[in-house]
Write a protein that holds these residues in place. Sequence first.
Motif, PDB file in Angstrom:
ATOM      1  N   ALA A   1       0.855  -1.184   0.000  1.00 54.86           N
ATOM      2  CA  ALA A   1       0.000   0.000   0.000  1.00 54.86           C
ATOM      3  C   ALA A   1       0.886   1.227   0.000  1.00 54.86           C
ATOM      4  O   ALA A   1       2.068   1.152   0.366  1.00 54.86           O
ATOM      5  N   VAL A   2       0.333   2.370  -0.399  1.00 54.11           N
ATOM      6  CA  VAL A   2       1.171   3.561  -0.561  1.00 54.11           C
ATOM      7  C   VAL A   2       1.311   4.383   0.712  1.00 54.11           C
ATOM      8  O   VAL A   2       2.123   5.308   0.759  1.00 54.11           O
ATOM      9  N   SER A   3       0.543   4.084   1.749  1.00 52.89           N
ATOM     10  CA  SER A   3       0.607   4.897   2.966  1.00 52.89           C
ATOM     11  C   SER A   3       0.342   4.035   4.185  1.00 52.89           C
ATOM     12  O   SER A   3      -0.203   2.924   4.086  1.00 52.89           O
ATOM     13  N   VAL A   4       0.695   4.566   5.340  1.00 53.71           N
ATOM     14  CA  VAL A   4       0.444   3.870   6.603  1.00 53.71           C
ATOM     15  C   VAL A   4      -1.049   3.663   6.806  1.00 53.71           C
ATOM     16  O   VAL A   4      -1.494   2.572   7.177  1.00 53.71           O
ATOM     17  N   ALA A   5      -1.852   4.703   6.558  1.00 59.01           N
ATOM     18  CA  ALA A   5      -3.299   4.598   6.780  1.00 59.01           C
ATOM     19  C   ALA A   5      -3.915   3.522   5.889  1.00 59.01           C
ATOM     20  O   ALA A   5      -4.741   2.721   6.345  1.00 59.01           O
TER      21      ALA A   5
ATOM     22  N   VAL B   1       4.864   0.745   0.253  1.00 61.73           N
ATOM     23  CA  VAL B   1       5.691   1.153  -0.887  1.00 61.73           C
ATOM     24  C   VAL B   1       5.058   2.430  -1.427  1.00 61.73           C
ATOM     25  O   VAL B   1       4.144   2.390  -2.243  1.00 61.73           O
ATOM     26  N   PRO B   2       5.505   3.585  -0.956  1.00 62.15           N
ATOM     27  CA  PRO B   2       4.813   4.844  -1.289  1.00 62.15           C
ATOM     28  C   PRO B   2       4.959   5.233  -2.747  1.00 62.15           C
ATOM     29  O   PRO B   2       5.767   4.670  -3.496  1.00 62.15           O
ATOM     30  N   ASN B   3       4.152   6.187  -3.157  1.00 63.55           N
ATOM     31  CA  ASN B   3       4.354   6.814  -4.453  1.00 63.55           C
ATOM     32  C   ASN B   3       5.581   7.715  -4.378  1.00 63.55           C
ATOM     33  O   ASN B   3       6.015   8.112  -3.290  1.00 63.55           O
TER      34      ASN B   3
END
Length: 391
Positions: A177-181, A197-199
């Motif tokens: 996923a791109v964020s913790v949330a 794995v962020p953008n």
Amino acid sequence: MRLLIVSPWFPYPPDNGSRLRAWHLIERLAQKHEVRLIVGRQEDACSGEIPLKIPTIAVPWLWHQPGATGKAGALRALLSATPRSILETPNPAFVEAIARELALKPDVVLAMELGSDAYLPEQLPCPVVLDQVEISGLEQAWRQATTPRERATRWLTYTKGKSYWSRRLRRYHGLTAVSVAEARAVEALVGKPVTIVPNGVATKEYSPLDKPTGVPGRLLYNGALSYGPNRDAVLWFVEAILPKITERIPEAHLVVTGKADAAPEALRQHPQVVLTGFVPQLQPVLADAQVCVVPLRAGGGTRLKILEAWAAGLPVVATTIGAAGLDRSREGEHLLVADTPTRFAQQTAVLLRDSEKRRAVAQSARTLAETHYDWDAIVLKLEECLQQQKS
């Protein structure tokens, strides 16, 4: 590592958020690994070529057409446990292409976005990592509904989607996923860990030290108006926020890049709005602006438009939703955040008036982009996830 990558989006040219992520990850993985690629080909990419020397299969992508099956189809979808958008989008050619490539026994499959899921076999023959899982948008859309009918419809979509994806996602060997949330939302749904794995942004493609002061009063929003949340953001900004800014700074005006075919006439005729249409090279547009505004009120993921502004040395004012997913950013240091028209106008006016404030925020943001959001660093996180699943 012998890697099969499946992308619903044709990744070149990288002219929207999904294509940008796909392009940068594929390009970097192909430099280190033996990559084969299956991609959806959208109508606007029908004559495009991917400038990478890797085996590529491009299959026409079929979008879901709401209402295409009429009342009978709607009834079948209502009674089905599968969301209608998936039930009514078969693509046998995509399924067959994946089956042929899986027969070659790759070490790992990287499937990009939820859109890949329906075309993978029920029993996965090798480790598969599903990248950029995003499920929170369903709940967000339901909670933001404004009418009873809309709320009921979106609640049904949300509950069906939640049940469906809780079953489907458990079969994957790895999820990102791109964020913790977003990662926490997926973990709560499937009961297994999710890799963040962020953008990102290719910071080397931008030269913020060479950035001029910008055109006086120029504000920038980078996003295609064919996407509903972008259109809503620009309309809200122009109607509710821009007049409050021009009261203080008469020369303030908004430049909107991205496809503008769906722009309302009110935007086309507005004297303080410039619609550029799609811009193949964003750097010159970023250099001419003084502030990037991201007044989003809906949508999920991480805003690549913010990362691009940061890399270019352009300060940002965003709503809380617009800044979502940028877990390492701090309000007031890397960007300014405001959720009401009055506050958003105030924050924007501060940056337009104060060149030193603009420079300080921009420099802090550029450093953050270099250290935590550069694609070269991000692909290492994805590689580690893939290596852990290697058969």
